[in-house]
Scaffold this active site. Structure first.
Site, PDB file in Angstrom:
ATOM      1  N   TYR A  30       0.775  -0.967  -0.020  1.00 52.71           N
ATOM      2  CA  TYR A  30      -0.272   0.027  -0.212  1.00 52.71           C
ATOM      3  C   TYR A  30       1.201   1.401  -0.097  1.00 52.71           C
ATOM      4  CZ  TYR A  30      -3.207   3.845   1.539  1.00 52.71           C
ATOM      5  OH  TYR A  30      -3.646   5.162   1.492  1.00 52.71           O
TER       6      TYR A  30
ATOM      7  N   GLU B 174      -2.930   7.210  -4.336  1.00 56.83           N
ATOM      8  CA  GLU B 174      -3.099   6.706  -3.373  1.00 56.83           C
ATOM      9  C   GLU B 174      -3.479   4.881  -4.656  1.00 56.83           C
ATOM     10  OE1 GLU B 174      -5.655   5.352   0.482  1.00 56.83           O
ATOM     11  OE2 GLU B 174      -7.020   4.275  -1.300  1.00 56.83           O
TER      12      GLU B 174
END
Lengths: 383, 292
Positions: A101, A189
């Protein structure tokens, strides 16, 4: 402006961030043709701006044309948390070794940028943050200094990724940082950013929110905007065409106010006295006759509206301008509901004098915000 | 006394020659504010209704004695205008310009912190500041203000005017009314203003107007608990705002449980502030709080 995944991937590609080869499709036949040209296995992903697509059955792998046709038929048109799927993104399926992530956003408290990197991607990062905050490497970046290569390397090193992934990740986060800053995004993101079995690091998903205030220096964003508008409700579409800050709700009191704060406060006050707002509408600073006419036109399309409450406190917006706008609006728009109006502040006396000549049972003036809200709610309830 | 601006404030208006700048610059001067200069490199040497126009803020400081600037220029030029003002030597910068890109705001804020730590930026995207009877910079409608001893600090401009009006109706005047703006990177925070009001001997109580989004109100609550001896009456807008939707202000974004109106109200109540349910109550509640 929030981008769809496919737009986010196109956006990333501009900053040289690797994404799987793929394209968008709107019909079952398009999906099959596209999948045939990409080569199987492919992933078919619903394009909606809401989380939980996978759980809802909106992401499927197809190993051949028959499966592609079957899944496309199911996904196109399905509703995920109220968002109807009009498009899918079709890409070559990835052989995933590990899922990571990474993101950049503004830390409003620190007034610096916040980077987050984790070796535990692919799942809800908020859960990871709650249960195992140590699994997320956090970095604060001073916008003046930027993200240097050394800082990026130290940050990635601390995140505990597979050693094979480190060099590529250091390069990727620096590109992602540029996509964030030079690209004028509020948020970038990637979840998951993957390490593939053949040792490549790239973005398997893309979440990008662009800063609307920077649209003026990004003419290339126009292509994104067209699609985003189509996703909203009809009232909001019309409002957007007219350049209004409007959010549709389901109550019976139409609201027009100047300033986001006063508009929110008007909604709250209506609720407090027992009513419910049909919308949020901020006509902002410098509102004139045209803006007020547009605002009334949009609210007039809402069949639930039984009364319209106009709450203006003059600062930037002058009370006499608003009053003239209301008078024009009444002439231009065949209003289906009475108006309750409260004007104060700059040129409020002039504004009230203008309205006075037009007062009737359809155009009512009130002195305070609270009394105006009470009056409007009473009318909405037929009292 | 008042905070940040008073009768000794000498204002240069960056954008005085534009239509908005002219309207508000002249309106602020008509209130009694010392508007001593405007800037426009192409119109240096001219004047706007007797206010001399200089090529730069530096010139306005050296020639006209400006110590504060009022920036009212289009968003594309605002970040540069802020840096020009700091470099030109003013100590207080009021920037009302909206739609300045977030990254420009973040860069400018941190540049000021690093290179001009004594220069205060108010805004951007704020209503400005009025110290009634002394100085008005920005959009505040002075008709509703009254000289007195209550400080007001608000993210929203219209709610600042609204609460000013509610106090004045009760006969409660204001020491200063500060609009800090709703943008992601405000130059001056709630805490900066609470601190200044606490230190100002003339201020007897403070009205704080917040809204959903961000954590500034929660941080202010911690500050109130630890440091404020003067009564604080707070109001938070956005109780009925639907979750996850932007309502105009870049700052007013609610995600999950963070930044909700209810959470902010709870934090402020726990910190000892009186929390109003709507703006119309503010006058009564402050009156009661002062009787303490």
């Amino acid at each position: 402006m929030d981008l769809f995944e496919y737009q986010g991937k196109q956006y990333f590609a501009r900053f040289d961030i690797s994404v799987p080869t793929g394209d968008i499709a709107r019909t079952v036949d398009e999906v099959v043709t596209l999948a045939n040209s990409i080569g199987y296995p492919v992933v078919i992903k619903a394009q909606v701006q809401v989380g939980g697509r996978g759980k809802a059955g909106g992401i499927k792998i197809a190993n051949n044309a028959e499966e592609a046709r079957f899944h496309a038929g199911n996904i196109l048109g399905m509703s995920i948390k109220g968002h109807v799927v009009h498009m899918v993104w079709v890409e070559r399926a990835s052989d995933i070794a590990e899922e990571y992530y990474v993101s950049f956003t503004l830390d409003r408290s620190a007034k610096q940028y916040l980077g987050m990197l984790s070796a535990r991607g692919g799942i809800d990062i908020e859960q990871v943050a709650e249960q195992d905050p140590g699994a997320i490497q956090i970095i604060h970046i001073n916008p003046v200094d930027g993200l240097t290569a050394d800082t990026a390397r130290a940050w990635v090193a601390a995140a505990g990724l597979n050693p094979i992934a480190v060099d590529q990740t250091v390069a990727l986060v620096q590109k992602l940082y540029r996509a964030f800053t030079d690209g004028d995004a509020d948020l970038v993101e990637i979840n998951p950013m993957i390490l593939s079995k053949d040792g490549r690091v790239y973005a398997l998903d893309a979440k990008v929110s662009l800063d609307d205030s920077a649209a003026g220096r990004h003419p290339e964003w126009d292509a994104f905007g067209v699609v985003t508008v189509a996703a909203g409700d009809e009232r909001e579409k019309l409002a957007k065409e007219k350049g209004l800050q409007y959010i549709g709700l389901d109550g019976s009191v139409g609201i027009i106010a100047n300033g986001a704060g006063l508009a929110m406060s008007t909604l709250d006050t209506v609720k407090q006295v027992g009513g419910s707002a049909a919308n949020f509408l901020d006509i902002g600073g410098g509102a004139n006759a045209e803006v007020v006419t547009n605002a009334l036109t949009v609210i007039n399309t809402d069949p639930n509206v039984k009364v319209i409450l106009i709450n203006i406190f003059g600062g930037i917006t002058r009370g006499d301008e608003v009053a003239r706008g209301i008078v024009e609006g009444i002439k231009n728009v065949q209003l289906r509901a009475p108006l309750v109006i409260r004007i104060d502040g700059t040129n409020a006396v002039e504004g009230r004098a203008i309205l006075k000549q037009h007062e009737s049972d359809q155009v009512i003036s009130e002195e305070t915000m609270l009394s105006a809200a009470r009056r409007a709610v009473a009318i909405a309830e037929g009292k | 006394m008042a905070i940040f601006v008073d009768q000794n404030t000498k204002v240069v208006v960056q954008g005085l020659t534009g239509s908005q700048g002219r309207f508000y610059g002249l309106r602020n001067r008509a209130y009694g504010t010392q508007v001593v200069a405007g800037t426009n490199p192409k119109k240096a040497g001219t004047d706007v209704e007797g206010i001399p126009v200089y090529a730069s803020v530096a010139d306005a400081v050296s020639e006209a004695g400006a110590n504060t600037t009022f920036i009212i220029v289009p968003s594309a030029f605002a970040a540069d205008a802020i840096m020009e003002a700091a470099e030109g030597g003013v100590g207080f910068i009021v920037c009302v310009t909206e739609h300045i890109p977030m990254h420009d705001q973040a860069r400018v804020y941190n540049l000021l912190q690093r290179d001009f730590p004594n220069t205060r930026l108010l805004g951007p995207n704020c209503a400005g500041i009025i110290s009634p009877g002394k100085c008005n910079i920005g959009f505040n409608p002075p008709e509703v203000a009254k000289e007195g001893s209550i400080g007001i600090v608000s993210r929203s401009g219209t709610l600042a005017y609204q609460s000013t009006y509610e106090l004045t109706r009760k006969g409660l005047g204001q020491s200063s009314v500060v609009g800090i703006g709703g943008d992601p990177v405000p130059g001056t925070s709630f805490i900066d203003c609470l601190q200044a009001f606490e230190a100002d001997p003339e201020t007897k109580g403070v009205i704080m107007i917040g809204e959903i989004g961000g954590t500034q109100e929660e941080e202010a609550a911690d500050y109130i608990k630890a440091n404020m001896t003067k009564p604080v009456v707070a109001y938070i807008a956005g109780v009925t705002a639907p979750a996850g939707r932007k309502m105009g202000h870049a700052g007013a974004i609610v995600t999950g449980n963070k930044g909700t109106a209810a959470g902010k109200m709870k934090a402020l109540e726990a910190a000892g502030a009186v929390v109003a349910q709507n703006p119309t109550q503010l006058g009564d509640l402050m009156e009661q709080a002062l009787k303490g």
